[in-house]
Design a protein around this motif. Structure first.
Motif, PDB file in Angstrom:
ATOM      1  N   TYR A 145     -46.161 -21.969  11.389  1.00  0.00           N
ATOM      2  CA  TYR A 145     -46.485 -23.263  11.554  1.00  0.00           C
ATOM      3  C   TYR A 145     -46.665 -23.608  13.000  1.00  0.00           C
ATOM      4  N   TYR A 146     -47.272 -24.896  13.482  1.00  0.00           N
ATOM      5  CA  TYR A 146     -47.556 -25.627  14.822  1.00  0.00           C
ATOM      6  C   TYR A 146     -46.213 -26.254  15.006  1.00  0.00           C
ATOM      7  N   ASP A 147     -46.063 -25.874  16.370  1.00  0.00           N
ATOM      8  CA  ASP A 147     -45.315 -26.494  17.047  1.00  0.00           C
ATOM      9  C   ASP A 147     -45.653 -26.695  18.815  1.00  0.00           C
ATOM     10  N   ASN A 148     -44.896 -27.834  19.441  1.00  0.00           N
ATOM     11  CA  ASN A 148     -44.953 -27.833  20.800  1.00  0.00           C
ATOM     12  C   ASN A 148     -44.010 -26.948  21.352  1.00  0.00           C
ATOM     13  N   ILE A 149     -44.300 -25.865  22.101  1.00  0.00           N
ATOM     14  CA  ILE A 149     -43.465 -24.640  22.419  1.00  0.00           C
ATOM     15  C   ILE A 149     -43.042 -24.712  23.794  1.00  0.00           C
ATOM     16  N   GLY A 150     -43.717 -25.240  24.730  1.00  0.00           N
ATOM     17  CA  GLY A 150     -43.534 -25.078  26.079  1.00  0.00           C
ATOM     18  C   GLY A 150     -44.192 -25.667  27.286  1.00  0.00           C
ATOM     19  N   GLY A 187     -45.498 -27.434   7.139  1.00  0.00           N
ATOM     20  CA  GLY A 187     -45.911 -28.462   8.025  1.00  0.00           C
ATOM     21  C   GLY A 187     -44.650 -28.730   8.986  1.00  0.00           C
ATOM     22  N   ASN A 188     -45.021 -29.240  10.168  1.00  0.00           N
ATOM     23  CA  ASN A 188     -43.757 -29.690  11.147  1.00  0.00           C
ATOM     24  C   ASN A 188     -44.001 -30.984  11.687  1.00  0.00           C
ATOM     25  N   LYS A 189     -43.141 -32.172  11.010  1.00  0.00           N
ATOM     26  CA  LYS A 189     -43.198 -33.389  11.457  1.00  0.00           C
ATOM     27  C   LYS A 189     -43.082 -33.626  12.828  1.00  0.00           C
ATOM     28  N   GLU A 190     -42.610 -32.887  13.559  1.00  0.00           N
ATOM     29  CA  GLU A 190     -42.305 -33.175  14.864  1.00  0.00           C
ATOM     30  C   GLU A 190     -43.187 -32.785  15.826  1.00  0.00           C
ATOM     31  N   ILE A 191     -44.520 -32.380  15.510  1.00  0.00           N
ATOM     32  CA  ILE A 191     -45.615 -32.108  16.615  1.00  0.00           C
ATOM     33  C   ILE A 191     -46.333 -33.188  16.948  1.00  0.00           C
ATOM     34  N   THR A 192     -46.492 -33.122  18.055  1.00  0.00           N
ATOM     35  CA  THR A 192     -47.519 -34.325  18.695  1.00  0.00           C
ATOM     36  C   THR A 192     -48.397 -33.820  19.939  1.00  0.00           C
ATOM     37  N   TRP A 193     -48.777 -34.681  20.576  1.00  0.00           N
ATOM     38  CA  TRP A 193     -50.016 -34.636  21.505  1.00  0.00           C
ATOM     39  C   TRP A 193     -49.540 -33.516  22.594  1.00  0.00           C
ATOM     40  N   GLU A 194     -50.337 -32.297  22.873  1.00  0.00           N
ATOM     41  CA  GLU A 194     -50.392 -31.729  23.913  1.00  0.00           C
ATOM     42  C   GLU A 194     -51.064 -32.346  25.133  1.00  0.00           C
ATOM     43  N   THR A 195     -50.023 -32.486  26.385  1.00  0.00           N
ATOM     44  CA  THR A 195     -50.631 -33.105  27.424  1.00  0.00           C
ATOM     45  C   THR A 195     -50.929 -32.249  28.871  1.00  0.00           C
ATOM     46  N   THR A 200     -50.009 -27.796  31.753  1.00  0.00           N
ATOM     47  CA  THR A 200     -50.000 -28.318  30.338  1.00  0.00           C
ATOM     48  C   THR A 200     -48.574 -28.439  29.640  1.00  0.00           C
ATOM     49  N   SER A 201     -48.127 -29.543  29.237  1.00  0.00           N
ATOM     50  CA  SER A 201     -47.074 -29.636  28.527  1.00  0.00           C
ATOM     51  C   SER A 201     -46.913 -29.752  27.179  1.00  0.00           C
ATOM     52  N   ASP A 202     -45.911 -29.481  26.486  1.00  0.00           N
ATOM     53  CA  ASP A 202     -45.739 -29.599  24.818  1.00  0.00           C
ATOM     54  C   ASP A 202     -46.850 -28.876  24.225  1.00  0.00           C
ATOM     55  N   MET A 203     -47.144 -27.486  24.901  1.00  0.00           N
ATOM     56  CA  MET A 203     -48.246 -26.767  24.225  1.00  0.00           C
ATOM     57  C   MET A 203     -48.135 -26.535  22.786  1.00  0.00           C
ATOM     58  N   LEU A 204     -49.290 -26.881  21.964  1.00  0.00           N
ATOM     59  CA  LEU A 204     -49.602 -26.950  20.669  1.00  0.00           C
ATOM     60  C   LEU A 204     -49.777 -25.229  20.473  1.00  0.00           C
ATOM     61  N   PHE A 205     -48.907 -24.745  19.487  1.00  0.00           N
ATOM     62  CA  PHE A 205     -49.203 -23.380  19.477  1.00  0.00           C
ATOM     63  C   PHE A 205     -48.899 -22.825  18.061  1.00  0.00           C
ATOM     64  N   PHE A 206     -49.584 -21.987  17.311  1.00  0.00           N
ATOM     65  CA  PHE A 206     -49.260 -21.455  16.123  1.00  0.00           C
ATOM     66  C   PHE A 206     -48.064 -20.381  15.994  1.00  0.00           C
ATOM     67  N   PHE A 207     -47.020 -20.764  15.530  1.00  0.00           N
ATOM     68  CA  PHE A 207     -45.847 -20.056  15.817  1.00  0.00           C
ATOM     69  C   PHE A 207     -45.584 -19.036  14.285  1.00  0.00           C
ATOM     70  N   THR A 208     -45.531 -17.778  14.822  1.00  0.00           N
ATOM     71  CA  THR A 208     -45.754 -16.954  13.412  1.00  0.00           C
ATOM     72  C   THR A 208     -44.348 -16.690  12.869  1.00  0.00           C
TER      73      THR A 208
END
Length: 334
Positions: free
Chosen positions: A276-281, A222-230, A258-266
């Motif tokens: 895990y998922y993160d907002n990557i760029g 898990g990643n507590k910091e993930i949030t909305w992709e805008t 697209t800001s704070d892209m939600l992406f599965f980071f291997t």
């Protein structure tokens, strides 16, 4: 349900209920093929998805001096989706005609069931104005929360502005008989995206059978910091109707960030989980879109029209943190 009061006010309550039921039955051949040594296999599955959507809307509309129309909307929305699943299997079938679990004798020890819940809540407001049905302005704002994010990062703020101007309705516009409608339009606004799985803000584990004892294994990090992709969209263009509806279409420029892209980071498998998922760029799409409709025949018993559209766009990653640039190819990190 709708209630009108104080002449200009309308309160609306909407409730939508959806139920999707699925039952599956698989029978693997007991006489030949890969399941013949097991005497065949019967597998059963059942899933149910139940969702409820509730809206409370308060509208106010008024026309001033016969030419200024104003509308204001306030609203609240809540969406909840519950899901359930159940599955089991048995081998050593009595016959191919009996496809129930009681028609086989060896328990596959694969019985399982799950349940999950997704909840989304939002508050929103919208204001609209038009002058004599030819100049239009609108603005909106909404604040949404998703259960797919940690409570500290659950809420997102989204907004929009838009306008339109029907030029051929103006007194100074040349009286051209072949122009039925010519409209300028522009808008900008943001929307939120939470299209990932549930509970990915926390570590997830599964309960395993460890030689008859309870064992636990991690299934996802898990990643507590993930949030909305805008997604912020800007559009500007022209709509037109010509020759008494014979030709119509639109030409439009669009820009989407697209800001704070939600992406599965291997990550390396040696860590015990795949990623895990993160907002990557950030990323942007921009381009021009063209659509044209032409009516060739419009007779009593025969109608024929032709549609054409074309789009040219470019796509670019505009921001990626250095810690996310894990590979380098021909001098470029990414």
């Amino acid at each position: 349900a709708e209630v009108r009061f104080l002449k200009d006010f309308t309160f609306t309550f909407n409730a939508g209920l959806g139920l999707q039921e699925y039952r599956g039955s698989n029978v693997m051949n007991m006489y030949y093929g890969q399941y013949a040594t097991m005497g065949g296999l019967i597998a059963k599955s059942h899933s149910r998805s139940l969702n409820l959507n509730l809206q409370q809307l308060l509208n106010w509309n008024r026309t001033f001096a016969g030419v200024h129309h104003v509308g204001v909307l306030l609203g609240h929305e809540n969406y909840v989706a519950d899901s359930y699943s159940l599955s089991a299997s048995k081998s050593q079938m009595f016959s191919m005609e009996n496809d129930e679990l009681n028609g086989a004798v060896v328990d596959g020890k694969s019985a399982g069931s799950t349940r999950g819940r997704y909840n989304n809540e939002g508050y929103f407001a919208r204001a609209q104005y038009d002058y004599m049905n030819r100049i239009f302005v609108s603005a909106s704002y909404r604040r949404d929360a998703s259960s797919r994010f940690h409570p500290d990062h659950r809420w997102g703020n989204f907004w929009s502005l838009g306008g339109g101007w029907i030029l051929n309705e103006e007194s100074w516009f040349p009286r051209t008989p072949w122009i039925d409608m010519l409209k300028l339009k522009a808008s900008i606004g943001s929307q939120g995206n939470d299209s990932i799985g549930n509970y990915l803000y926390t570590d997830l584990f599964t309960i395993k059978n460890n030689q008859g004892q309870i064992g636990v294994a991690m299934t996802s990090k898990g990643n507590k910091e993930i949030t909305w992709e805008t997604n912020t969209n800007m559009n500007a263009g022209v709509d037109f109707d010509l020759f008494k509806g014979r030709i119509s279409g639109t030409v439009e420029y669009f820009y989407r960030k697209t800001s704070d892209m939600l992406f599965f980071f291997t990550v390396p498998a040696s860590l015990g989980y795949s990623g895990y998922y993160d907002n990557i760029g950030d990323m942007r799409n921009s381009g021009v879109e063209f659509a044209l409709n032409g009516v060739i025949f419009n007779k009593k018993n025969f109608y024929w029209d032709v549609n054409a559209n074309a789009t040219h766009y470019t796509n670019k990653i505009t921001m990626l943190p250095e810690e996310r640039k894990t590979r380098e190819i021909e001098g470029y990190k990414g």
